[in-house]
Scaffold this active site. Structure first.
Site, PDB file in Angstrom:
ATOM      1  N   GLU A 108       0.843  -1.196   0.000  1.00 13.27           N
ATOM      2  CA  GLU A 108       0.000   0.000   0.000  1.00 13.27           C
ATOM      3  C   GLU A 108       0.878   1.246   0.000  1.00 13.27           C
ATOM      4  O   GLU A 108       1.978   1.235   0.562  1.00 13.27           O
ATOM      5  CB  GLU A 108      -0.873   0.010   1.257  1.00 13.27           C
ATOM      6  CG  GLU A 108      -2.340  -0.234   1.005  1.00 13.27           C
ATOM      7  CD  GLU A 108      -3.039   0.866   0.218  1.00 13.27           C
ATOM      8  OE1 GLU A 108      -2.408   1.535  -0.630  1.00 13.27           O
ATOM      9  OE2 GLU A 108      -4.230   1.059   0.444  1.00 13.27           O
ATOM     10  N   ASP A 109       0.369   2.311  -0.587  1.00 13.97           N
ATOM     11  CA  ASP A 109       1.091   3.578  -0.498  1.00 13.97           C
ATOM     12  C   ASP A 109       1.021   4.131   0.919  1.00 13.97           C
ATOM     13  O   ASP A 109       2.005   4.548   1.490  1.00 13.97           O
ATOM     14  CB  ASP A 109       0.548   4.602  -1.522  1.00 13.97           C
ATOM     15  CG  ASP A 109      -0.968   4.730  -1.501  1.00 13.97           C
ATOM     16  OD1 ASP A 109      -1.634   4.068  -0.671  1.00 13.97           O
ATOM     17  OD2 ASP A 109      -1.499   5.509  -2.317  1.00 13.97           O
ATOM     18  N   ASP A 112      -4.168   4.932   6.265  1.00 12.03           N
ATOM     19  CA  ASP A 112      -4.753   6.135   6.854  1.00 12.03           C
ATOM     20  C   ASP A 112      -5.824   5.695   7.862  1.00 12.03           C
ATOM     21  O   ASP A 112      -5.498   5.402   9.008  1.00 12.03           O
ATOM     22  CB  ASP A 112      -5.307   6.966   5.685  1.00 12.03           C
ATOM     23  CG  ASP A 112      -5.943   8.260   6.090  1.00 12.03           C
ATOM     24  OD1 ASP A 112      -5.262   9.085   6.713  1.00 12.03           O
ATOM     25  OD2 ASP A 112      -7.123   8.478   5.779  1.00 12.03           O
ATOM     26  N   PHE A 161      -2.513  15.640   4.954  1.00 10.12           N
ATOM     27  CA  PHE A 161      -2.731  15.148   3.599  1.00 10.12           C
ATOM     28  C   PHE A 161      -1.496  15.409   2.734  1.00 10.12           C
ATOM     29  O   PHE A 161      -0.969  16.518   2.691  1.00 10.12           O
ATOM     30  CB  PHE A 161      -3.957  15.809   2.965  1.00 10.12           C
ATOM     31  CG  PHE A 161      -4.319  15.183   1.661  1.00 10.12           C
ATOM     32  CD1 PHE A 161      -4.980  13.961   1.610  1.00 10.12           C
ATOM     33  CD2 PHE A 161      -3.956  15.782   0.461  1.00 10.12           C
ATOM     34  CE1 PHE A 161      -5.289  13.355   0.405  1.00 10.12           C
ATOM     35  CE2 PHE A 161      -4.265  15.185  -0.755  1.00 10.12           C
ATOM     36  CZ  PHE A 161      -4.924  13.967  -0.774  1.00 10.12           C
ATOM     37  N   ARG A 174       0.601  12.595  -8.864  1.00  7.29           N
ATOM     38  CA  ARG A 174       1.200  11.276  -8.640  1.00  7.29           C
ATOM     39  C   ARG A 174       2.648  11.180  -9.121  1.00  7.29           C
ATOM     40  O   ARG A 174       3.427  10.396  -8.609  1.00  7.29           O
ATOM     41  CB  ARG A 174       0.381  10.189  -9.361  1.00  7.29           C
ATOM     42  CG  ARG A 174      -1.006   9.961  -8.802  1.00  7.29           C
ATOM     43  CD  ARG A 174      -1.574   8.667  -9.346  1.00  7.29           C
ATOM     44  NE  ARG A 174      -3.009   8.548  -9.177  1.00  7.29           N
ATOM     45  CZ  ARG A 174      -3.611   8.093  -8.080  1.00  7.29           C
ATOM     46  NH1 ARG A 174      -2.899   7.725  -7.046  1.00  7.29           N
ATOM     47  NH2 ARG A 174      -4.919   7.997  -8.026  1.00  7.29           N
TER      48      ARG A 174
END
Ligand code: IMP
Ligand code: MG
Length: 184
Positions: A108-109, A112, A161, A174
């Site tokens: 996963e990036d 959260d 964020f 991205r």
């Protein structure tokens, strides 16, 4: 002349972002995690499951630093809208492979709320793998809303964020080589 602190501000959509984690620090963190995974999972021919879209950059770099072989595949999930988690995880593209008896690593990036990883992990466990581990480039422990174990977190960050290195703000940003944080 612009004030020095304004020089590096970038604008994406309606938000300003400032540099947060540079590419060298990212690379070092990816290498550290790859070394740990390689040591822990030697001899298992692990299957890395990259969670699209955000994790494609991390997965490409991580996978090339894994020294024990292995395979990679891709699933696609969506839970975010703008800068907020919707709390719902939608599967856009699932897993084709048979993972019975295999060692699987979710890539996963960012973790959260944790909903995406929890959802995917449960889905994978239902297919009878040997074990499912979780590797994430970034982990926001303060944002967690459910119980998940992140076995390999490359970097921990506060609940802010960010964009870049695969992560987006409404699909933009991205391809940034460094990670930027939203300017409040
Ligand atoms: P979770 O399900 O809330 O843990 O969030 C998982 C997904 O939300 C990640 O895979 C990202 O795609 C996205 N996400 C979470 N935080 C951020 C962020 O700070 N920037 C960009 N995307 C994020
Ligand atoms: Mg993601």
């Amino acid at each position: 002349m612009a004030a020095p602190e304004n020089r590096d501000i970038i604008r994406i959509g309606d938000r300003n972002f400032v540099p947060y984690i540079g590419r060298d620090k990212i690379h070092a963190a990816v290498c550290r995690v790859a070394a740990r995974i390689s040591a822990d999972l030697a001899g298992t021919n692990p299957l890395f499951v990259c969670v699209l879209n955000g994790a494609f950059v991390f997965a490409a770099d991580l996978f090339r630093e894994i020294s024990i072989g292995g395979e990679i595949t891709f699933v696609r999930m969506k839970s975010y809208d703008g800068t907020q988690s919707t709390g719902r995880v939608r599967e856009i593209h699932g897993l084709d492979e048979d993972i019975a008896g295999r060692t699987v690593v979710i890539v996963e990036d960012i973790v959260d709320t944790g909903y995406t990883v929890r959802h995917l992990r449960e889905q994978l466990l239902a297919k009878g793998p040997q074990e499912v581990r979780v590797a994430a480039l970034l982990f926001k422990p303060e944002a967690l809303k459910c119980e998940v174990t992140v076995d390999y977190a490359a970097l921990e960050i506060p609940n802010r964020f960010i964009v870049g290195y695969g992560l987006d703000y409404n699909e933009q940003g991205r391809q940034l080589k460094d990670i930027y944080v939203v300017k409040e």
